[in-house]
Design a protein around this motif. Structure first.
Motif, PDB file in Angstrom:
ATOM      1  N   LYS A 283       0.858  -1.177   0.000  1.00 37.79           N
ATOM      2  CA  LYS A 283       0.000   0.000   0.000  1.00 37.79           C
ATOM      3  C   LYS A 283       0.893   1.225   0.000  1.00 37.79           C
ATOM      4  O   LYS A 283       1.787   1.349   0.843  1.00 37.79           O
ATOM      5  N   ASP A 284       0.672   2.108  -0.952  1.00 39.29           N
ATOM      6  CA  ASP A 284       1.464   3.339  -1.064  1.00 39.29           C
ATOM      7  C   ASP A 284       2.956   3.036  -1.151  1.00 39.29           C
ATOM      8  O   ASP A 284       3.800   3.754  -0.605  1.00 39.29           O
ATOM      9  N   GLY A 285       3.294   1.927  -1.820  1.00 42.54           N
ATOM     10  CA  GLY A 285       4.688   1.569  -2.001  1.00 42.54           C
ATOM     11  C   GLY A 285       5.349   0.965  -0.784  1.00 42.54           C
ATOM     12  O   GLY A 285       6.562   0.737  -0.771  1.00 42.54           O
ATOM     13  N   LEU A 286       4.555   0.654   0.259  1.00 49.87           N
ATOM     14  CA  LEU A 286       5.089   0.082   1.490  1.00 49.87           C
ATOM     15  C   LEU A 286       4.411  -1.264   1.772  1.00 49.87           C
ATOM     16  O   LEU A 286       3.472  -1.653   1.083  1.00 49.87           O
ATOM     17  N   ASN A 287       4.897  -1.970   2.769  1.00 46.30           N
ATOM     18  CA  ASN A 287       4.296  -3.240   3.163  1.00 46.30           C
ATOM     19  C   ASN A 287       2.989  -2.996   3.915  1.00 46.30           C
ATOM     20  O   ASN A 287       2.810  -1.960   4.567  1.00 46.30           O
ATOM     21  N   TYR A 288       2.113  -3.980   3.853  1.00 44.32           N
ATOM     22  CA  TYR A 288       0.789  -3.880   4.462  1.00 44.32           C
ATOM     23  C   TYR A 288       0.405  -5.270   4.948  1.00 44.32           C
ATOM     24  O   TYR A 288       0.678  -6.281   4.288  1.00 44.32           O
ATOM     25  N   ILE A 289      -0.220  -5.360   6.126  1.00 51.28           N
ATOM     26  CA  ILE A 289      -0.616  -6.639   6.718  1.00 51.28           C
ATOM     27  C   ILE A 289      -2.077  -6.561   7.149  1.00 51.28           C
ATOM     28  O   ILE A 289      -2.532  -5.527   7.645  1.00 51.28           O
ATOM     29  N   GLU A 290      -2.797  -7.660   6.966  1.00 48.38           N
ATOM     30  CA  GLU A 290      -4.087  -7.858   7.611  1.00 48.38           C
ATOM     31  C   GLU A 290      -4.040  -9.186   8.360  1.00 48.38           C
ATOM     32  O   GLU A 290      -3.642 -10.207   7.798  1.00 48.38           O
ATOM     33  N   LEU A 291      -4.440  -9.182   9.615  1.00 50.71           N
ATOM     34  CA  LEU A 291      -4.606 -10.411  10.377  1.00 50.71           C
ATOM     35  C   LEU A 291      -6.093 -10.727  10.461  1.00 50.71           C
ATOM     36  O   LEU A 291      -6.885  -9.883  10.882  1.00 50.71           O
ATOM     37  N   TRP A 292      -6.454 -11.934  10.046  1.00 50.30           N
ATOM     38  CA  TRP A 292      -7.844 -12.394  10.080  1.00 50.30           C
ATOM     39  C   TRP A 292      -7.974 -13.469  11.163  1.00 50.30           C
ATOM     40  O   TRP A 292      -7.270 -14.481  11.127  1.00 50.30           O
ATOM     41  N   PHE A 293      -8.877 -13.261  12.116  1.00 45.70           N
ATOM     42  CA  PHE A 293      -9.135 -14.234  13.172  1.00 45.70           C
ATOM     43  C   PHE A 293     -10.580 -14.707  13.058  1.00 45.70           C
ATOM     44  O   PHE A 293     -11.506 -13.879  13.081  1.00 45.70           O
ATOM     45  N   ALA A 294     -10.777 -16.019  12.955  1.00 44.90           N
ATOM     46  CA  ALA A 294     -12.135 -16.561  12.984  1.00 44.90           C
ATOM     47  C   ALA A 294     -12.686 -16.420  14.413  1.00 44.90           C
ATOM     48  O   ALA A 294     -12.055 -16.864  15.366  1.00 44.90           O
ATOM     49  N   VAL A 295     -13.848 -15.767  14.539  1.00 52.00           N
ATOM     50  CA  VAL A 295     -14.393 -15.469  15.863  1.00 52.00           C
ATOM     51  C   VAL A 295     -15.888 -15.775  15.894  1.00 52.00           C
ATOM     52  O   VAL A 295     -16.535 -15.938  14.859  1.00 52.00           O
ATOM     53  N   ARG A 296     -16.406 -15.840  17.097  1.00 46.74           N
ATOM     54  CA  ARG A 296     -17.854 -15.939  17.286  1.00 46.74           C
ATOM     55  C   ARG A 296     -18.243 -15.164  18.524  1.00 46.74           C
ATOM     56  O   ARG A 296     -17.445 -15.012  19.462  1.00 46.74           O
ATOM     57  N   LYS A 297     -19.459 -14.677  18.545  1.00 44.80           N
ATOM     58  CA  LYS A 297     -19.959 -13.929  19.690  1.00 44.80           C
ATOM     59  C   LYS A 297     -20.324 -14.903  20.798  1.00 44.80           C
ATOM     60  O   LYS A 297     -20.905 -15.946  20.550  1.00 44.80           O
ATOM     61  N   VAL A 298     -19.972 -14.563  22.037  1.00 45.20           N
ATOM     62  CA  VAL A 298     -20.280 -15.446  23.177  1.00 45.20           C
ATOM     63  C   VAL A 298     -21.337 -14.803  24.063  1.00 45.20           C
ATOM     64  O   VAL A 298     -21.635 -13.639  23.952  1.00 45.20           O
TER      65      VAL A 298
END
Length: 298
Positions: A283-298
Motif C-alpha cells: 500500500k502506497d509503495g510500502l508493506n501492508y498486513i491484515e490479520l484475520w481471526f475466525a471469531v464468534r460472539k459469546v
C-alpha cells in the motif's frame, strides 16, 4: 469475563501440577482452546513463553523449599520439580538464582521469586485499534503445508518462519504465485498472491498446521499442492498501517499483541479453534498486513 476466567483456570491447573507432569493439551483444554492457540495467547500477553513461566515457577518453589524446608535433600527437591538429575537441576537453578541449590540454605542469601500470574483487564492508552467484522462464505486455498510442533521441535523446518525462508530461497513462493490465479472479490485487492493460514484443521494435541497459501479459483493450478476448504466464518480483521520492511516484525507482533490483550478480552467474542490468516500486501509503495481471526460472539 468468561475469557479471563478461562485463562485464570489454566493458571490454576498449572499451579496445581507444578510438582507433577503438566500436559500442554490439558492446560489448553482448561482454557477451551488449542495448545498452539493457548501458547500464542500466553506469550503475547505475558512476554514470556508458557514453558519459561512453568520453569520459573518451579524454580521459585524449589528455592523456597530448600530455604525453609529443613532437611530436604537437593536430589529430592530436584525430582519433585521435574528434573531428572541433580546436575540438570543445579544448572537451571544457577541460571535463575545465580547460586547453587546448596547455597540457598544460607542465611541472607539473595534469591529470585516469580509469583503466579493472574489475568486482569487493565486500562491502557487511548490509542484506537482499527478493525472490521466480516462474514465470509466457505472458500478454498491451496499451497505448501507444514505441520509444526508447538514446542518448536521436530524435523526442519521447525517454525513457520523457517518455512517461509526456505520457500523463498528455493523458489517455491514464486512458483505458488504463478499458480495462484486472481484474488477473489471478497478480499482487499492490495493483497499479494501468497498468504498464510494457520490452525485450519486438527493435527494432534501438540502440533498445528501452517500453510503458505493462495486462493483457489478457476484459473488456479493446484496440481501437487495441498488444498484446504475454509468453512464459512465470521472474521475479525485487523489491518496495519503501511510500513517499511525493516518494521515488519514489530508491526505484525503489535497486531497480534493488541488482539490478544486489548480486543479479545473486552469485546464479547472468542476465537474459533485458533483459525487465522496472515494476509500480506502493499500500500502506497510500502508493506501492508491484515490479520484475520475466525471469531464468534459469546
Amino acid at each position: 469475563m468468561e475469557w479471563l476466567e478461562r485463562m485464570n483456570r489454566a493458571i490454576d491447573y498449572i499451579e496445581a501440577n507444578l510438582t507433577g507432569e503438566i500436559e500442554l493439551s490439558g492446560v489448553a483444554r482448561t482454557a477451551c482452546c488449542s495448545t498452539y492457540q493457548f501458547q500464542r495467547m500466553f506469550s503475547f500477553i505475558t512476554d514470556v513463553t508458557l514453558a519459561e513461566y512453568i520453569r520459573r515457577r518451579r524454580l521459585t518453589l524449589a528455592a523456597l523449599e530448600l530455604r525453609h524446608g529443613g532437611v530436604a535433600k537437593v536430589i529430592d527437591v530436584a525430582l519433585k520439580y521435574g528434573y531428572e538429575s541433580p546436575v540438570s537441576f543445579a544448572r537451571a537453578f544457577h541460571a535463575m538464582h545465580g547460586i547453587t541449590p546448596a547455597m540457598a540454605r544460607q542465611d541472607g542469601i539473595a534469591l529470585k521469586a516469580y509469583p503466579r500470574l493472574s489475568f486482569l483487564i487493565t486500562i491502557k492508552g487511548a490509542e484506537a485499534m482499527n478493525y472490521r467484522i466480516e462474514t465470509k462464505e466457505s472458500f478454498e486455498v491451496f499451497g505448501i503445508e507444514g505441520i509444526f510442533r508447538t514446542d518448536g521441535g521436530g524435523e526442519s523446518p521447525q517454525t513457520p518462519a523457517k518455512l517461509w525462508e526456505q520457500s523463498h530461497a528455493n523458489g517455491d513462493v514464486k512458483q505458488l504465485e504463478a499458480r495462484a490465479g486472481d484474488l477473489p472479490s471478497f478480499v482487499s485487492q492490495l493483497l499479494l498472491p501468497v498468504q498464510a493460514v494457520c490452525s485450519y484443521r486438527k493435527t494432534g494435541p501438540d502440533t498445528f498446521p501452517y500453510m503458505l497459501c493462495a486462493f483457489k479459483d478457476e484459473g488456479s493450478d493446484t496440481d501437487g499442492y495441498t488444498t484446504v476448504t475454509i468453512p464459512a466464518h465470521t472474521w475479525a480483521i485487523f489491518p496495519s498501517e503501511p510500513h517499511p520492511w525493516d518494521q515488519f516484525g514489530e508491526t505484525i507482533e503489535n497486531l497480534y499483541r493488541r488482539f490478544y490483550t486489548e480486543w479479545l478480552p473486552t469485546t464479547g467474542y472468542e476465537q474459533v479453534d485458533g483459525v487465522e490468516f496472515e494476509m500480506y500486501g502493499t500500500k502506497d509503495g510500502l508493506n501492508y498486513i491484515e490479520l484475520w481471526f475466525a471469531v464468534r460472539k459469546v
